[in-house]
Design a protein around this motif. Structure first.
Motif, mmCIF file in Angstrom:
data_model
loop_
_atom_site.group_PDB
_atom_site.id
_atom_site.type_symbol
_atom_site.label_atom_id
_atom_site.label_comp_id
_atom_site.label_asym_id
_atom_site.label_seq_id
_atom_site.Cartn_x
_atom_site.Cartn_y
_atom_site.Cartn_z
ATOM 1 N N ALA A 149 -17.398 -50.321 60.959
ATOM 2 C CA ALA A 149 -17.747 -48.681 60.854
ATOM 3 C C ALA A 149 -15.925 -47.998 60.241
ATOM 4 C CB ALA A 149 -17.185 -48.988 63.097
ATOM 5 N N LEU A 150 -15.324 -49.243 59.620
ATOM 6 C CA LEU A 150 -14.147 -48.945 58.638
ATOM 7 C C LEU A 150 -14.903 -48.292 57.387
ATOM 8 C CD1 LEU A 150 -12.057 -51.625 59.614
ATOM 9 C CD2 LEU A 150 -11.413 -49.288 60.343
ATOM 10 N N LEU A 151 -15.941 -48.267 56.879
ATOM 11 C CA LEU A 151 -16.191 -48.573 55.308
ATOM 12 C C LEU A 151 -16.206 -46.881 55.109
ATOM 13 C CD1 LEU A 151 -18.763 -51.291 54.823
ATOM 14 C CD2 LEU A 151 -16.650 -51.262 54.939
ATOM 15 N N PRO A 152 -16.564 -45.874 55.721
ATOM 16 C CA PRO A 152 -16.685 -44.998 55.641
ATOM 17 C C PRO A 152 -14.908 -43.570 55.219
ATOM 18 C CG PRO A 152 -18.390 -45.133 57.205
ATOM 19 C CD PRO A 152 -17.462 -47.060 57.471
ATOM 20 N N ARG A 153 -14.209 -44.658 55.792
ATOM 21 C CA ARG A 153 -12.610 -43.574 55.878
ATOM 22 C C ARG A 153 -12.278 -44.284 54.997
ATOM 23 N NH1 ARG A 153 -11.611 -46.216 61.833
ATOM 24 N NH2 ARG A 153 -12.975 -45.822 62.683
ATOM 25 N N TYR A 154 -12.696 -44.724 54.170
ATOM 26 C CA TYR A 154 -11.765 -45.428 52.590
ATOM 27 C C TYR A 154 -12.536 -45.355 52.041
ATOM 28 C CZ TYR A 154 -8.126 -47.797 56.026
ATOM 29 O OH TYR A 154 -7.325 -48.057 56.477
ATOM 30 N N SER A 155 -12.148 -44.566 50.082
ATOM 31 C CA SER A 155 -12.965 -44.808 48.901
ATOM 32 C C SER A 155 -12.626 -45.456 48.254
ATOM 33 C CB SER A 155 -13.284 -43.017 49.119
ATOM 34 O OG SER A 155 -11.359 -43.108 49.093
ATOM 35 N N ASP A 156 -12.101 -46.414 47.957
ATOM 36 C CA ASP A 156 -11.564 -47.057 47.050
ATOM 37 C C ASP A 156 -11.327 -48.729 47.506
ATOM 38 O OD1 ASP A 156 -10.620 -48.375 44.528
ATOM 39 O OD2 ASP A 156 -8.578 -47.324 44.336
ATOM 40 N N TYR A 157 -12.425 -48.683 46.413
ATOM 41 C CA TYR A 157 -13.035 -50.698 46.535
ATOM 42 C C TYR A 157 -13.533 -51.032 45.551
ATOM 43 C CZ TYR A 157 -15.279 -48.886 50.915
ATOM 44 O OH TYR A 157 -16.141 -48.622 52.012
ATOM 45 N N ARG A 158 -11.974 -51.403 44.692
ATOM 46 C CA ARG A 158 -11.305 -52.492 44.048
ATOM 47 C C ARG A 158 -10.895 -53.194 44.719
ATOM 48 N NH1 ARG A 158 -5.735 -49.302 42.115
ATOM 49 N NH2 ARG A 158 -6.697 -47.609 42.461
ATOM 50 N N SER A 159 -10.972 -54.084 45.244
ATOM 51 C CA SER A 159 -10.753 -54.431 45.930
ATOM 52 C C SER A 159 -11.982 -55.718 46.862
ATOM 53 C CB SER A 159 -10.027 -55.529 47.213
ATOM 54 O OG SER A 159 -8.174 -54.996 46.676
ATOM 55 N N LEU A 160 -13.177 -54.720 46.749
ATOM 56 C CA LEU A 160 -13.828 -56.153 46.618
ATOM 57 C C LEU A 160 -15.166 -56.027 46.429
ATOM 58 C CD1 LEU A 160 -14.290 -54.280 50.328
ATOM 59 C CD2 LEU A 160 -13.956 -56.927 49.772
ATOM 60 N N CYS A 161 -14.954 -56.104 44.804
ATOM 61 C CA CYS A 161 -15.769 -55.562 43.686
ATOM 62 C C CYS A 161 -15.811 -56.676 42.944
ATOM 63 C CB CYS A 161 -16.129 -53.867 42.931
ATOM 64 S SG CYS A 161 -14.560 -53.599 41.602
ATOM 65 N N LEU A 162 -16.580 -57.354 41.909
ATOM 66 C CA LEU A 162 -16.235 -58.051 41.149
ATOM 67 C C LEU A 162 -15.886 -57.397 39.558
ATOM 68 C CD1 LEU A 162 -17.775 -60.958 40.451
ATOM 69 C CD2 LEU A 162 -16.337 -61.080 41.374
ATOM 70 N N ALA A 163 -14.510 -57.610 38.927
ATOM 71 C CA ALA A 163 -14.315 -56.819 37.433
ATOM 72 C C ALA A 163 -14.229 -55.822 37.464
ATOM 73 C CB ALA A 163 -15.108 -57.626 36.473
ATOM 74 N N PRO A 164 -13.271 -54.706 38.413
ATOM 75 C CA PRO A 164 -13.325 -54.248 38.663
ATOM 76 C C PRO A 164 -12.460 -52.822 37.439
ATOM 77 C CG PRO A 164 -11.641 -54.671 39.673
ATOM 78 C CD PRO A 164 -12.634 -55.947 39.911
ATOM 79 N N ALA A 165 -11.900 -53.713 36.671
ATOM 80 C CA ALA A 165 -11.647 -53.162 35.446
ATOM 81 C C ALA A 165 -11.981 -52.268 34.422
ATOM 82 C CB ALA A 165 -10.165 -54.631 35.086
ATOM 83 N N GLU A 166 -13.319 -53.216 34.681
ATOM 84 C CA GLU A 166 -14.678 -52.151 33.515
ATOM 85 C C GLU A 166 -15.369 -50.954 34.396
ATOM 86 O OE1 GLU A 166 -17.582 -55.195 34.066
ATOM 87 O OE2 GLU A 166 -16.195 -57.138 32.561
ATOM 88 N N HIS A 167 -14.999 -51.053 35.318
ATOM 89 C CA HIS A 167 -15.926 -49.397 35.987
ATOM 90 C C HIS A 167 -13.955 -48.301 35.560
ATOM 91 C CE1 HIS A 167 -18.586 -51.355 38.084
ATOM 92 N NE2 HIS A 167 -17.613 -52.387 38.098
ATOM 93 N N GLU A 168 -14.799 -47.225 34.996
ATOM 94 C CA GLU A 168 -14.243 -46.381 34.979
ATOM 95 C C GLU A 168 -13.533 -44.942 36.260
ATOM 96 O OE1 GLU A 168 -15.975 -42.832 32.927
ATOM 97 O OE2 GLU A 168 -16.816 -43.897 31.336
ATOM 98 N N SER A 169 -13.778 -45.212 36.844
ATOM 99 C CA SER A 169 -13.186 -45.959 38.794
ATOM 100 C C SER A 169 -13.937 -46.680 39.876
ATOM 101 C CB SER A 169 -14.122 -43.594 39.324
ATOM 102 O OG SER A 169 -13.353 -43.653 40.178
ATOM 103 N N THR A 170 -12.839 -46.614 40.800
ATOM 104 C CA THR A 170 -13.224 -47.400 42.147
ATOM 105 C C THR A 170 -13.557 -46.869 42.554
ATOM 106 O OG1 THR A 170 -10.948 -48.399 41.528
ATOM 107 C CG2 THR A 170 -12.666 -49.643 40.761
ATOM 108 N N ILE A 171 -14.121 -45.301 42.941
ATOM 109 C CA ILE A 171 -14.290 -44.943 44.409
ATOM 110 C C ILE A 171 -15.422 -44.392 44.990
ATOM 111 C CG2 ILE A 171 -13.362 -42.765 45.086
ATOM 112 C CD1 ILE A 171 -10.548 -43.710 44.751
ATOM 113 N N CYS A 172 -15.445 -44.903 45.320
ATOM 114 C CA CYS A 172 -16.944 -44.862 46.405
ATOM 115 C C CYS A 172 -16.905 -44.437 47.525
ATOM 116 C CB CYS A 172 -17.735 -45.980 46.372
ATOM 117 S SG CYS A 172 -17.414 -47.070 44.842
#
Length: 269
Positions: free
Chosen positions: A142-165
């Motif tokens: 239930a917490l997932l829709p409350r947050y939008s920056d998923y940089r801590s929960l993906c591989l290689a966040p630096a490879e993405h232009e944005s980590t906002i979902c």
């Protein structure tokens, strides 16, 4: 002229959707099959990417051709494609809509079975766990829709232009016996391995090895997991892709792995 192709595929035999130098992807199989039919090199654009072993019960790609074909492309293409790739619809489109960039929402399902079953081994992920705390998993989800920056929960966040979902919905379901689970999530976009990492962390919440507070600290980017262990790929399905101008229902026969001859009745946790 641009066409949208509505397809589904079982991903066990492929290194994901995209072309790879180290294995066969679904894209390569489709481009080669279309090239044989059209007798010319073909390049297609998919609605996204899937990892090796991941399935799609609904997927779209677009193809540009100079002139419309004068034969039954749906029949011919399905005839030459392998059994684990199916074309459901071929849709002529006005203008130049984009299969990837125009998609506004993508839904995924992740299936888990907690008992060994050889008939589910390629369509659902086996986790031999008992007594998962489903209420804790529900609270974390239930917490997932409350947050939008998923940089801590993906591989290689630096490879993405944005980590906002932007996650618009997420929930767990279970079957009547409680030994099969189904995670559903909807968002505008996802990061590398994001859904499988989320499932892995939520299972830790359910087993008691990760607290709700620790999980939320990952979402708030206050902390990051020391080890990212994505859940197994075979349980993951891209199940719905929506466009402002196109919203087709998935084909029901491909919407969920079957149990014997009867699909389980899923109930929300």
């Amino acid at each position: 002229m641009r066409y949208f192709f509505h397809i589904g595929y079982q991903g066990a035999n492929y290194k994901g959707w995209q072309r790879h130098p180290y294995g066969i992807g679904v894209q390569q199989v489709l481009e080669e099959s279309l090239g044989k039919i059209l007798k010319a090199p073909v390049a297609i654009v998919g609605c996204g990417r899937t990892d090796a072993g991941v399935h799609a019960s609904q997927f779209f790609f677009h193809l540009d051709v100079a002139e419309p074909w004068a034969f039954d492309m749906l029949f011919r293409l399905n005839k030459v494609l392998p059994p684990d790739i199916a074309v459901f619809d071929i849709l002529p489109m006005e203008g130049l809509p984009h299969a990837r960039f125009d998609a506004t929402q993508r839904n995924y399902d992740y299936f888990i079975h907690t008992y060994k079953d050889p008939f589910l081994s390629h369509t659902s992920s086996l986790y031999l766990v008992n007594n998962l705390n489903l209420e804790a998993m529900k609270a974390a989800t239930a917490l997932l829709p409350r947050y939008s920056d998923y940089r801590s929960l993906c591989l290689a966040p630096a490879e993405h232009e944005s980590t906002i979902c932007h996650v618009t919905a997420a929930r767990w379901l279970t079957d009547s016996r409680g030994d099969r689970l189904r995670f559903q999530i909807a968002a505008n976009r996802y990061l590398s391995r994001m859904i499988r990492i989320l499932v892995g962390q939520l299972l830790k919440v359910g087993s008691g090895t990760l607290s709700l507070g620790e999980f939320e600290s990952y979402l708030s980017t206050e902390n990051a997991p020391k080890h990212l262990s994505p859940a197994h790929p075979q349980g993951l399905y891209l199940s719905k892709v929506s466009y402002p101008y196109l919203d087709l229902p998935p084909r029901s026969a491909f919407s969920a792995p079957r149990e014997s001859h009867t699909a389980p009745e899923w109930q929300p946790v």
